[in-house]
Design an enzyme around this catalytic site. Structure first.
Site, mmCIF file in Angstrom:
data_model
loop_
_atom_site.group_PDB
_atom_site.id
_atom_site.type_symbol
_atom_site.label_atom_id
_atom_site.label_comp_id
_atom_site.label_asym_id
_atom_site.label_seq_id
_atom_site.Cartn_x
_atom_site.Cartn_y
_atom_site.Cartn_z
ATOM 1 N N ASP A 67 -18.090 8.369 33.938
ATOM 2 C CA ASP A 67 -18.550 9.626 33.345
ATOM 3 C C ASP A 67 -19.971 9.517 32.801
ATOM 4 O OD1 ASP A 67 -17.850 7.939 31.217
ATOM 5 O OD2 ASP A 67 -16.080 9.087 30.668
ATOM 6 N N ASN A 135 -7.094 10.404 21.549
ATOM 7 C CA ASN A 135 -6.186 11.471 21.992
ATOM 8 C C ASN A 135 -5.577 11.206 23.374
ATOM 9 O OD1 ASN A 135 -8.296 11.877 23.741
ATOM 10 N ND2 ASN A 135 -8.885 13.882 22.953
ATOM 11 N N HIS A 137 -7.342 10.487 26.157
ATOM 12 C CA HIS A 137 -8.171 10.822 27.333
ATOM 13 C C HIS A 137 -8.541 9.552 28.111
ATOM 14 C CE1 HIS A 137 -12.201 10.620 24.869
ATOM 15 N NE2 HIS A 137 -12.141 9.562 25.640
ATOM 16 N N GLU A 142 -9.722 15.313 29.043
ATOM 17 C CA GLU A 142 -9.167 15.578 27.717
ATOM 18 C C GLU A 142 -7.794 16.242 27.831
ATOM 19 O OE1 GLU A 142 -10.671 14.359 25.281
ATOM 20 O OE2 GLU A 142 -12.800 14.860 25.159
HETATM 21 C C1 GLP Z 1 -15.412 7.706 25.580
HETATM 22 C C2 GLP Z 1 -15.457 7.499 27.107
HETATM 23 C C3 GLP Z 1 -14.196 6.884 27.597
HETATM 24 C C4 GLP Z 1 -13.848 5.740 26.676
HETATM 25 C C5 GLP Z 1 -13.416 6.270 25.361
HETATM 26 C C6 GLP Z 1 -13.116 5.205 24.314
HETATM 27 O O1 GLP Z 1 -15.374 9.020 25.178
HETATM 28 N N1 GLP Z 1 -15.706 8.637 27.894
HETATM 29 O O2 GLP Z 1 -14.373 6.459 28.941
HETATM 30 O O3 GLP Z 1 -12.771 5.040 27.225
HETATM 31 O O4 GLP Z 1 -14.294 7.243 24.877
HETATM 32 O O5 GLP Z 1 -14.259 4.777 23.664
HETATM 33 P P1 GLP Z 1 -14.278 3.547 22.676
HETATM 34 O O6 GLP Z 1 -14.076 2.342 23.517
HETATM 35 O O7 GLP Z 1 -15.628 3.588 22.036
HETATM 36 O O8 GLP Z 1 -13.157 3.750 21.725
#
Ligand code: GLP
Length: 241
Positions: A67, A135, A137, A142
């Protein structure tokens, strides 16, 4: 689903790095599906270490990221392109033209087609690294009444904007939209490695590991439809399950 629990996130990241490096050793032109976020930082640190120890070679490896925020160009400090360059690509012998992070500042429809071609051209990534949001995702898919199968432009959840605002100077600077691979794109990967650490991810991981439902309300539950998923968690999270 194979679940591995490590004492701490550092050991867990080493394991994920080893799994990615095995794919690189087995297939020198593999397509690696890559993820960003705090969880992944040490995975890239260990992969770079393996490269510096001459254990892996990236010269024919290709990568695609899950992404990117809409509207951030590649040199924005919080763009996922910059994240990947700083932590991984700039430290190994990968060809930059073989690294693909969605470009979200130009013609997005053209970009979606290009990403689709890369994924379909390889019949999915050879291995997909995944984090998970609080959440549930995955990528930026989402919780919703329906989820996209293919790469698309998505709206970020309020909770995600809040969680990710820690990287921006104010919450107003966090983009509200992103380009994200769809659930179908992710499930095309031959092998999936999901990492989650800390008790705040426990609700999402409980839904993945502790019951049999697949629900759009917790997108990571779709991983139950894949037959090669390794879930790597730390003790802090496992105690909350
Ligand atoms: C972000 C990314 C995800 C990632 C998630 C967790 O929003 N788009 O691909 O897995 O959040 O992030 P973190 O590892 O900082 O908790």
């Amino acid at each position: 689903m194979n679940t591995i629990i490590f004492k701490n996130s550092d050991e867990a990241c080493k394991k994920a790095s080893d799994m990615i490096c095995s794919v690189v050793k087995e297939k020198n032109d593999a397509l690696l599906g890559l993820a960003t976020g705090g969880t992944m930082e040490n995975v890239y640190k260990y992969i770079v270490e393996e490269y510096k120890n001459k254990k892996v070679d990236f010269k024919s490896i290709r990568t695609i990221n899950l992404d990117e925020y809409v509207g951030l160009n590649g040199d924005h400090p919080q763009s996922y392109r910059k994240y990947m360059d700083d932590r991984f690509f700039n430290h190994v012998n990968i060809l930059k033209e073989n690294t693909y992070v969605p470009v979200t500042t130009g013609d997005i429809n053209k970009e979606l087609l290009r990403i689709k071609d890369i994924i379909d051209g390889n019949k999915g990534a050879d291995v997909q690294l995944l984090g998970v949001g609080i959440n549930g995702h995955i990528a930026f898919n989402e919780p919703c009444d329906r989820l996209n199968a293919s790469v698309s432009v998505v709206d970020l959840d309020e909770g995600t904007i809040k969680a990710n605002s820690r990287y921006f100077s104010s919450i107003d600077e966090v983009p509200k939209k992103a380009v994200s691979l769809g659930i179908g794109d992710i499930l095309k990967a031959k092998k999936i490695i999901l990492l989650a650490f800390g008790c705040e991810k426990a609700n999402a991981i409980r839904e993945l590991l502790k019951n049999d439902f697949i629900t759009t309300k917790v997108p990571c539950t779709f991983l139950k439809a894949h037959n090669d998923v390794t879930v790597i968690i730390d003790e802090a999270l496992s105690k909350e399950l």
